[in-house]
Design a protein around this motif. Structure first.
Motif, short mmCIF file in Angstrom:
data_model
loop_
_atom_site.label_atom_id
_atom_site.label_comp_id
_atom_site.label_asym_id
_atom_site.label_seq_id
_atom_site.Cartn_x
_atom_site.Cartn_y
_atom_site.Cartn_z
N PRO A 152 0.84 -1.20 0.00
CA PRO A 152 0.00 0.00 0.00
C PRO A 152 0.87 1.26 0.00
N VAL A 181 -5.22 8.91 -1.83
CA VAL A 181 -4.99 8.04 -2.99
C VAL A 181 -4.21 8.85 -4.04
N ARG A 197 -5.72 6.24 -14.84
CA ARG A 197 -5.79 5.87 -13.42
C ARG A 197 -6.71 6.85 -12.72
N HIS A 235 -0.83 -4.34 -6.84
CA HIS A 235 -0.50 -3.13 -6.11
C HIS A 235 -1.22 -3.09 -4.79
N TYR A 236 -0.72 -2.28 -3.89
CA TYR A 236 -1.47 -1.85 -2.71
C TYR A 236 -1.80 -2.99 -1.76
N TYR A 305 -5.23 3.56 2.77
CA TYR A 305 -3.92 2.88 2.85
C TYR A 305 -3.51 2.58 4.29
N ARG A 336 -8.24 0.78 -6.33
CA ARG A 336 -7.16 0.34 -5.43
C ARG A 336 -7.54 -0.93 -4.68
N LYS A 339 -7.20 -4.00 -6.89
CA LYS A 339 -5.80 -4.39 -7.07
C LYS A 339 -5.24 -4.99 -5.78
#
Ligand code: AMP
Ligand code: MG
Length: 348
Positions: A152, A181, A197, A235-236, A305, A336, A339
């Motif tokens: 993240p 973000v 994105r 990701h993340y 996150y 997010r 992912k």
């Protein structure tokens, strides 16, 4: 390597401290710094060796290009070969801010920044600390998020240090990031600009200026060759596997409780990232991270996150996350979360 820690006020940063950090950037060293979106891992964007060090510190695949950050609009033409009218309109309205535009590049931009593409991604952040740092460095700053690749993104200096302390020269701490973000990335080289994105500037805000916006097919979940190399990597992700429950609120609540009961019954330690409304009805043994009130996508984005990272030091076997509506910042949050879940989606 010893990582220096600099603390500054987000509104009245000490310019002497920022000048020290800027000098490190000029020497080709890496400095993590706050922006309004997430913490960035900065290097002199015109220094090939310095930019290579970013990829090494993050463990980032070298074909995933970086965003160049500038401190004033007039720097744009030093990096962009051509600024189409659509890009100019977006800049006029949303810079400084969480918007990155992709345009044709000038030869001065090194291949290592663009992954060899003939385009470059550029952003003028609104964070005062970020802009003063870039101004003092006197060069465009290449900066991806300051996390280990795949983890993240960091929204605090502590999260930066947890990932890459000892691998960078310094971190500048100005507290938590406002938006939480990453920036919106828009490709302005296509006849109709393409959203690559979703981020701090929402789809609705782009349509307001442009009238029409293409959405990259990979954002809709279609299997296609990603246009933006960064879109193909996981990701993340938090430490434990995450499952995302995607349904309207009542069904989502039922599904998430069913999944949690099954996991608990098999002896698993369970984590959940859910709305305040759902949190109260979960079994007490679930480690619950509350992301905000249902429908408040701005707050949910700001907490996302840290929610994902909250399980790093309280290990769980599995995490269930409650999806939200893809309106406003909800689109970026869902992108997010999907992912982070590696596309492990639970629907009815
Ligand atoms: P990050 O630095 O991790 O915030 O990611 C930057 C994002 O911008 C990634 O998704 C990149 O793939 C994307 N990006 C950077 N440069 C370009 C470019 N020239 N064309 C398309 N996408 C880009
Ligand atoms: Mg990143």
């Amino acid at each position: 390597m010893h990582t220096e820690y600099f603390k500054v006020d987000p509104v009245k940063p000490d310019l002497e401290i920022l000048a020290k950090a800027a000098a490190m950037l000029q020497q080709g060293r890496l400095v993590a710094f706050p922006t309004e979106t997430v913490y960035g891992l900065g290097a002199n964007g015109l220094n090939e060796q310095a930019v290579k060090a970013i990829f090494a510190a993050k463990g980032r695949p070298s074909d995933n290009p970086l965003i160049l950050h500038i401190d004033a609009v007039d720097k744009l033409t030093t990096l962009a070969a051509h600024v189409p009218p659509n890009a100019a309109a977006l800049i006029e309205r949303y810079w400084p801010g969480p918007l990155t535009i992709v345009v044709k590049r000038q030869p001065i931009v090194p291949d290592v920044v663009t992954g060899g593409l003939d385009t470059v991604a550029i952003r003028l952040p609104s964070s005062l600390v970020a802009r003063e740092l870039i101004r003092l460095a006197g060069v465009p700053i290449a900066a991806p998020s300051a996390n280990t690749s795949g983890r993240p993104s960091p929204t605090t200096a502590q999260a930066v240090l947890a990932d890459i302390e000892g691998k960078i020269a310094a971190v500048i701490d100005a507290g938590s990031c406002d938006i939480g973000v990453e920036s919106t990335v828009v490709d302005c080289t296509t006849p109709v600009p393409t959203l690559l994105r979703p981020g701090g500037i929402t789809y609705e805000m782009l349509v307001e200026v442009l009238g029409e916006v293409e959405v990259d097919p990979t954002l809709a979940g279609a299997q296609a060759i990603p246009k933006s190399p960064g879109m193909k990597y996981t990701h993340y992700a938090p430490a434990a596997p995450l499952f995302l429950v995607e349904s309207e609120p009542v069904t989502a609540a039922r599904l998430i409780k069913r999944e949690i009961d099954q996991a608990l019954a098999t002896g698993k330690t369970v984590g959940a990232i859910v709305s305040a409304e759902l949190a109260d009805s979960l079994p007490p043994e679930v480690r619950t991270a509350v992301y905000g009130r249902r429908g408040d996508a701005t707050v949910i984005a700001a907490n996302l996150y840290e929610n994902l990272r909250s399980f790093d030091n309280a290990p769980v076997d599995v995490i269930y996350a409650e999806g939200l509506a893809e309106k406003g910042l909800g689109l970026a949050v869902m992108n997010r979360l999907r992912k982070a879940a590696g596309y492990r989606i639970i629907r009815e």
